[in-house]
Design a protein around this motif. Structure first.
Motif, PDB file in Angstrom:
ATOM      1  N   VAL A  97       0.845  -1.204   0.000  1.00  0.00           N
ATOM      2  CA  VAL A  97       0.000   0.000   0.000  1.00  0.00           C
ATOM      3  C   VAL A  97       0.877   1.250   0.000  1.00  0.00           C
ATOM      4  O   VAL A  97       0.680   2.173  -0.797  1.00  0.00           O
ATOM      5  CB  VAL A  97      -0.947  -0.001   1.221  1.00  0.00           C
ATOM      6  CG1 VAL A  97      -1.557   1.370   1.461  1.00  0.00           C
ATOM      7  CG2 VAL A  97      -2.037  -1.049   1.055  1.00  0.00           C
ATOM      8  N   LEU A  98       1.863   1.288   0.884  1.00  0.00           N
ATOM      9  CA  LEU A  98       2.717   2.471   0.975  1.00  0.00           C
ATOM     10  C   LEU A  98       3.596   2.635  -0.245  1.00  0.00           C
ATOM     11  O   LEU A  98       3.854   3.766  -0.675  1.00  0.00           O
ATOM     12  CB  LEU A  98       3.566   2.416   2.245  1.00  0.00           C
ATOM     13  CG  LEU A  98       2.766   2.543   3.538  1.00  0.00           C
ATOM     14  CD1 LEU A  98       3.676   2.445   4.740  1.00  0.00           C
ATOM     15  CD2 LEU A  98       1.970   3.835   3.564  1.00  0.00           C
ATOM     16  N   SER A  99       4.020   1.547  -0.837  1.00  0.00           N
ATOM     17  CA  SER A  99       4.817   1.626  -2.047  1.00  0.00           C
ATOM     18  C   SER A  99       4.029   2.309  -3.164  1.00  0.00           C
ATOM     19  O   SER A  99       4.555   3.158  -3.889  1.00  0.00           O
ATOM     20  CB  SER A  99       5.261   0.226  -2.486  1.00  0.00           C
ATOM     21  OG  SER A  99       6.043   0.307  -3.642  1.00  0.00           O
ATOM     22  N   VAL A 100       2.757   1.957  -3.292  1.00  0.00           N
ATOM     23  CA  VAL A 100       1.904   2.597  -4.301  1.00  0.00           C
ATOM     24  C   VAL A 100       1.738   4.081  -3.991  1.00  0.00           C
ATOM     25  O   VAL A 100       1.843   4.934  -4.879  1.00  0.00           O
ATOM     26  CB  VAL A 100       0.530   1.888  -4.385  1.00  0.00           C
ATOM     27  CG1 VAL A 100      -0.453   2.688  -5.224  1.00  0.00           C
ATOM     28  CG2 VAL A 100       0.686   0.485  -4.941  1.00  0.00           C
ATOM     29  N   LEU A 101       1.498   4.423  -2.712  1.00  0.00           N
ATOM     30  CA  LEU A 101       1.339   5.833  -2.349  1.00  0.00           C
ATOM     31  C   LEU A 101       2.615   6.623  -2.610  1.00  0.00           C
ATOM     32  O   LEU A 101       2.563   7.743  -3.123  1.00  0.00           O
ATOM     33  CB  LEU A 101       0.926   5.966  -0.882  1.00  0.00           C
ATOM     34  CG  LEU A 101      -0.477   5.467  -0.520  1.00  0.00           C
ATOM     35  CD1 LEU A 101      -0.709   5.593   0.984  1.00  0.00           C
ATOM     36  CD2 LEU A 101      -1.547   6.212  -1.298  1.00  0.00           C
ATOM     37  N   VAL A 102       3.761   6.056  -2.248  1.00  0.00           N
ATOM     38  CA  VAL A 102       5.036   6.742  -2.478  1.00  0.00           C
ATOM     39  C   VAL A 102       5.252   6.937  -3.974  1.00  0.00           C
ATOM     40  O   VAL A 102       5.660   8.009  -4.424  1.00  0.00           O
ATOM     41  CB  VAL A 102       6.210   5.969  -1.833  1.00  0.00           C
ATOM     42  CG1 VAL A 102       7.549   6.535  -2.269  1.00  0.00           C
ATOM     43  CG2 VAL A 102       6.092   5.995  -0.309  1.00  0.00           C
ATOM     44  N   GLU A 103       4.969   5.915  -4.756  1.00  0.00           N
ATOM     45  CA  GLU A 103       5.150   5.990  -6.208  1.00  0.00           C
ATOM     46  C   GLU A 103       4.276   7.079  -6.832  1.00  0.00           C
ATOM     47  O   GLU A 103       4.680   7.746  -7.779  1.00  0.00           O
ATOM     48  CB  GLU A 103       4.818   4.637  -6.825  1.00  0.00           C
ATOM     49  CG  GLU A 103       5.122   4.533  -8.293  1.00  0.00           C
ATOM     50  CD  GLU A 103       4.895   3.124  -8.806  1.00  0.00           C
ATOM     51  OE1 GLU A 103       4.316   3.013  -9.903  1.00  0.00           O
ATOM     52  OE2 GLU A 103       5.275   2.170  -8.125  1.00  0.00           O
ATOM     53  N   ARG A 104       3.082   7.288  -6.280  1.00  0.00           N
ATOM     54  CA  ARG A 104       2.138   8.248  -6.847  1.00  0.00           C
ATOM     55  C   ARG A 104       2.365   9.677  -6.371  1.00  0.00           C
ATOM     56  O   ARG A 104       1.701  10.593  -6.855  1.00  0.00           O
ATOM     57  CB  ARG A 104       0.695   7.830  -6.520  1.00  0.00           C
ATOM     58  CG  ARG A 104       0.302   6.563  -7.221  1.00  0.00           C
ATOM     59  CD  ARG A 104      -1.136   6.153  -7.109  1.00  0.00           C
ATOM     60  NE  ARG A 104      -1.885   6.573  -5.947  1.00  0.00           N
ATOM     61  CZ  ARG A 104      -3.024   5.997  -5.567  1.00  0.00           C
ATOM     62  NH1 ARG A 104      -3.514   4.973  -6.242  1.00  0.00           N
ATOM     63  NH2 ARG A 104      -3.667   6.436  -4.515  1.00  0.00           N
ATOM     64  N   THR A 105       3.282   9.882  -5.428  1.00  0.00           N
ATOM     65  CA  THR A 105       3.529  11.229  -4.917  1.00  0.00           C
ATOM     66  C   THR A 105       4.863  11.756  -5.437  1.00  0.00           C
ATOM     67  O   THR A 105       5.724  10.998  -5.862  1.00  0.00           O
ATOM     68  CB  THR A 105       3.522  11.257  -3.369  1.00  0.00           C
ATOM     69  OG1 THR A 105       4.511  10.364  -2.876  1.00  0.00           O
ATOM     70  CG2 THR A 105       2.161  10.886  -2.817  1.00  0.00           C
ATOM     71  N   ALA A 106       5.018  13.070  -5.366  1.00  0.00           N
ATOM     72  CA  ALA A 106       6.235  13.721  -5.851  1.00  0.00           C
ATOM     73  C   ALA A 106       7.436  13.338  -4.990  1.00  0.00           C
ATOM     74  O   ALA A 106       7.293  13.024  -3.812  1.00  0.00           O
ATOM     75  CB  ALA A 106       6.042  15.237  -5.847  1.00  0.00           C
ATOM     76  N   ASP A 107       8.612  13.394  -5.585  1.00  0.00           N
ATOM     77  CA  ASP A 107       9.844  13.005  -4.893  1.00  0.00           C
ATOM     78  C   ASP A 107      10.095  13.794  -3.616  1.00  0.00           C
ATOM     79  O   ASP A 107      10.712  13.276  -2.687  1.00  0.00           O
ATOM     80  CB  ASP A 107      11.054  13.157  -5.820  1.00  0.00           C
ATOM     81  CG  ASP A 107      11.103  12.076  -6.879  1.00  0.00           C
ATOM     82  OD1 ASP A 107      10.425  11.032  -6.703  1.00  0.00           O
ATOM     83  OD2 ASP A 107      11.812  12.272  -7.875  1.00  0.00           O
ATOM     84  N   GLU A 108       9.631  15.041  -3.546  1.00  0.00           N
ATOM     85  CA  GLU A 108       9.888  15.832  -2.343  1.00  0.00           C
ATOM     86  C   GLU A 108       8.982  15.449  -1.170  1.00  0.00           C
ATOM     87  O   GLU A 108       9.184  15.902  -0.056  1.00  0.00           O
ATOM     88  CB  GLU A 108       9.763  17.341  -2.621  1.00  0.00           C
ATOM     89  CG  GLU A 108       8.384  17.803  -2.999  1.00  0.00           C
ATOM     90  CD  GLU A 108       8.114  17.781  -4.505  1.00  0.00           C
ATOM     91  OE1 GLU A 108       7.058  18.279  -4.899  1.00  0.00           O
ATOM     92  OE2 GLU A 108       8.939  17.267  -5.280  1.00  0.00           O
ATOM     93  N   HIS A 109       8.004  14.588  -1.421  1.00  0.00           N
ATOM     94  CA  HIS A 109       7.121  14.136  -0.335  1.00  0.00           C
ATOM     95  C   HIS A 109       7.795  12.987   0.397  1.00  0.00           C
ATOM     96  O   HIS A 109       7.933  11.889  -0.124  1.00  0.00           O
ATOM     97  CB  HIS A 109       5.766  13.714  -0.887  1.00  0.00           C
ATOM     98  CG  HIS A 109       5.008  14.862  -1.447  1.00  0.00           C
ATOM     99  ND1 HIS A 109       3.854  14.715  -2.154  1.00  0.00           N
ATOM    100  CD2 HIS A 109       5.227  16.198  -1.403  1.00  0.00           C
ATOM    101  CE1 HIS A 109       3.401  15.902  -2.526  1.00  0.00           C
ATOM    102  NE2 HIS A 109       4.231  16.811  -2.082  1.00  0.00           N
ATOM    103  N   ARG A 110       8.201  13.271   1.632  1.00  0.00           N
ATOM    104  CA  ARG A 110       8.989  12.312   2.406  1.00  0.00           C
ATOM    105  C   ARG A 110       8.404  12.057   3.787  1.00  0.00           C
ATOM    106  O   ARG A 110       9.122  11.692   4.699  1.00  0.00           O
ATOM    107  CB  ARG A 110      10.426  12.818   2.518  1.00  0.00           C
ATOM    108  CG  ARG A 110      11.081  12.945   1.151  1.00  0.00           C
ATOM    109  CD  ARG A 110      12.451  13.540   1.216  1.00  0.00           C
ATOM    110  NE  ARG A 110      13.006  13.681  -0.117  1.00  0.00           N
ATOM    111  CZ  ARG A 110      13.757  12.762  -0.715  1.00  0.00           C
ATOM    112  NH1 ARG A 110      14.032  11.649  -0.092  1.00  0.00           N
ATOM    113  NH2 ARG A 110      14.224  12.970  -1.921  1.00  0.00           N
ATOM    114  N   SER A 111       7.102  12.276   3.925  1.00  0.00           N
ATOM    115  CA  SER A 111       6.444  12.060   5.214  1.00  0.00           C
ATOM    116  C   SER A 111       5.247  11.147   5.069  1.00  0.00           C
ATOM    117  O   SER A 111       4.605  11.096   4.020  1.00  0.00           O
ATOM    118  CB  SER A 111       5.970  13.393   5.815  1.00  0.00           C
ATOM    119  OG  SER A 111       7.062  14.207   6.138  1.00  0.00           O
TER     120      SER A 111
END
Length: 135
Positions: free
Chosen positions: A61-75
């Motif tokens: 689930v988190l891998s999909v969310l991380v993939e769908r967000t911009a690189d600067e989103h780190r939280s």
């Protein structure tokens, strides 16, 4: 305004948003990846699905969310019922977040549990709580 103060202000605003949106004492947990107070993507963890969500599903689930967000989103942050004390589910999502962010070459800079009563930084243990939140 320092970075820490700005972050604290954004986390406080997230508590306010949760209070405005959720008046029930018990509600489904939502997991967010993005920037508190800014852009984000989310996943709602339905109570009926909790028994089926193990570490591998959390990472997926988190891998999909991380993939769908911009690189600067780190939280990552969770909005959930209860107090801002660390719950086992918070720590399980933190473990999964470390793995998912690492898989995408991102450093996890923040991981927070946000409730109607306050917030807790799961990486540092810092927390804030309010009986009456004034925004």
């Amino acid at each position: 305004m320092t970075q820490e103060t700005a972050l604290g202000t954004r986390l406080r605003a997230e508590v306010g948003l949760l209070r405005a949106r959720e008046t029930r004492r018990v509600f489904d947990t939502t997991v967010y990846v993005g920037t508190p107070g800014g852009d984000r993507d989310s996943f709602v963890v339905r109570a009926r699905d909790v028994p089926a969500i193990d570490g591998a599903v959390r990472i997926e689930v988190l891998s999909v969310l991380v993939e769908r967000t911009a690189d600067e989103h780190r939280s990552l942050w969770l909005t959930r019922a209860g107090t801002p004390d660390p719950y086992e589910q918070d720590l399980a999502w933190l473990r999964a977040a470390r793995a998912a962010f690492a898989m995408h070459g991102r450093v996890l800079e923040g991981c927070y549990a946000i409730t109607r009563y306050g917030w807790r930084d799961l990486l540092t243990g810092e927390s804030r709580a309010w009986k009456r939140l004034r925004l």
